[in-house]
Design a protein around this motif. Sequence first.
Motif, PDB file in Angstrom:
ATOM      1  N   ARG A  16       0.809  -1.254   0.101  1.00 18.24           N
ATOM      2  CA  ARG A  16      -0.094   0.168   0.144  1.00 18.24           C
ATOM      3  C   ARG A  16       0.927   1.208  -0.092  1.00 18.24           C
ATOM      4  O   ARG A  16       0.438   2.268  -0.804  1.00 18.24           O
ATOM      5  N   GLU A  17       1.898   1.240   0.762  1.00 16.84           N
ATOM      6  CA  GLU A  17       2.780   2.389   0.585  1.00 16.84           C
ATOM      7  C   GLU A  17       3.692   2.753  -0.661  1.00 16.84           C
ATOM      8  O   GLU A  17       3.473   3.868  -0.990  1.00 16.84           O
ATOM      9  N   GLY A  18       3.970   1.365  -1.254  1.00 23.85           N
ATOM     10  CA  GLY A  18       4.434   1.426  -2.528  1.00 23.85           C
ATOM     11  C   GLY A  18       3.328   2.104  -3.657  1.00 23.85           C
ATOM     12  O   GLY A  18       3.722   3.173  -4.542  1.00 23.85           O
ATOM     13  N   MET A  19       2.026   1.603  -3.557  1.00 21.43           N
ATOM     14  CA  MET A  19       1.006   2.074  -4.368  1.00 21.43           C
ATOM     15  C   MET A  19       0.664   3.645  -4.039  1.00 21.43           C
ATOM     16  O   MET A  19       0.727   4.232  -5.334  1.00 21.43           O
TER      17      MET A  19
ATOM     18  N   LEU B 158       7.492   8.885 -17.898  1.00 20.01           N
ATOM     19  CA  LEU B 158       7.937   8.722 -16.652  1.00 20.01           C
ATOM     20  C   LEU B 158       8.483   7.326 -16.203  1.00 20.01           C
ATOM     21  O   LEU B 158       9.194   7.197 -15.209  1.00 20.01           O
ATOM     22  N   ASP B 159       7.905   6.456 -17.081  1.00 22.28           N
ATOM     23  CA  ASP B 159       8.495   4.929 -16.766  1.00 22.28           C
ATOM     24  C   ASP B 159       9.518   4.733 -17.604  1.00 22.28           C
ATOM     25  O   ASP B 159       9.773   5.171 -19.015  1.00 22.28           O
ATOM     26  N   PRO B 160      10.638   3.847 -17.118  1.00 21.16           N
ATOM     27  CA  PRO B 160      11.652   3.485 -18.228  1.00 21.16           C
ATOM     28  C   PRO B 160      11.293   2.774 -19.299  1.00 21.16           C
ATOM     29  O   PRO B 160      10.560   1.733 -18.857  1.00 21.16           O
ATOM     30  N   THR B 161      12.108   2.504 -20.224  1.00 20.63           N
ATOM     31  CA  THR B 161      11.684   1.515 -20.989  1.00 20.63           C
ATOM     32  C   THR B 161      12.353   0.439 -20.863  1.00 20.63           C
ATOM     33  O   THR B 161      13.189   0.118 -19.929  1.00 20.63           O
TER      34      THR B 161
ATOM     35  N   GLU C 165       2.923   5.861  -3.193  1.00 20.03           N
ATOM     36  CA  GLU C 165       4.107   6.387  -3.707  1.00 20.03           C
ATOM     37  C   GLU C 165       3.821   6.768  -5.128  1.00 20.03           C
ATOM     38  O   GLU C 165       4.138   7.671  -5.764  1.00 20.03           O
ATOM     39  N   ARG C 166       3.604   5.643  -5.699  1.00 22.80           N
ATOM     40  CA  ARG C 166       3.498   5.497  -7.403  1.00 22.80           C
ATOM     41  C   ARG C 166       2.334   6.482  -7.792  1.00 22.80           C
ATOM     42  O   ARG C 166       2.558   6.890  -8.798  1.00 22.80           O
ATOM     43  N   GLU C 167       1.152   6.295  -7.035  1.00 25.23           N
ATOM     44  CA  GLU C 167       0.226   7.078  -7.409  1.00 25.23           C
ATOM     45  C   GLU C 167       0.584   8.729  -7.101  1.00 25.23           C
ATOM     46  O   GLU C 167       0.007   9.597  -8.249  1.00 25.23           O
TER      47      GLU C 167
ATOM     48  N   ALA D 191       1.586  13.911 -10.134  1.00 26.88           N
ATOM     49  CA  ALA D 191       2.607  14.744 -10.420  1.00 26.88           C
ATOM     50  C   ALA D 191       2.825  14.829 -11.688  1.00 26.88           C
ATOM     51  O   ALA D 191       3.164  16.104 -12.352  1.00 26.88           O
ATOM     52  N   ALA D 192       3.115  13.702 -12.350  1.00 23.90           N
ATOM     53  CA  ALA D 192       3.518  13.856 -13.844  1.00 23.90           C
ATOM     54  C   ALA D 192       2.310  14.345 -14.708  1.00 23.90           C
ATOM     55  O   ALA D 192       2.538  15.069 -15.607  1.00 23.90           O
TER      56      ALA D 192
END
Length: 121
Positions: free
Chosen positions: A67-70, A90-93, A72-74, A79-80
């Motif tokens: 949940r903490e990771g979710m 935002l995401d690396p390829t 943070e990702r959200e 922000a993006a």
Amino acid sequence: MKRLFWLGLGIAVGALVVRQVARAAHAYSPAGLADTARNSTAGAWGSVQDFTGRAKQWVGDFTADVREGMAEREAQIHAAFAHGESLAELDPTEDEFAANDPYDDEPDYFDEFYGEDDRTR
């Protein structure tokens, strides 16, 4: 006096031996075996309860981490989007992941069998 000492010592040792033999006989009697089984079952049930308590804690910790990771990702995604960036930026390829792979230096079985240029098979 010596005889009295040895008589007392013999009585004491005899009492200890009789007591130990009585304990051993009770341990192998039906009542003694039932007591042993009851105690073993109670100990095993306590172990099961301890394990389930720890497992609940592990699952709870894992869920909290996810949940903490979710969250943070959200926040990163929001922000993006607020700055007008796309998720592709935002995401690396996959190429960036391959470039950072520390294990890609060694040839694998596929490379040895087909050659490094034949990765399209």
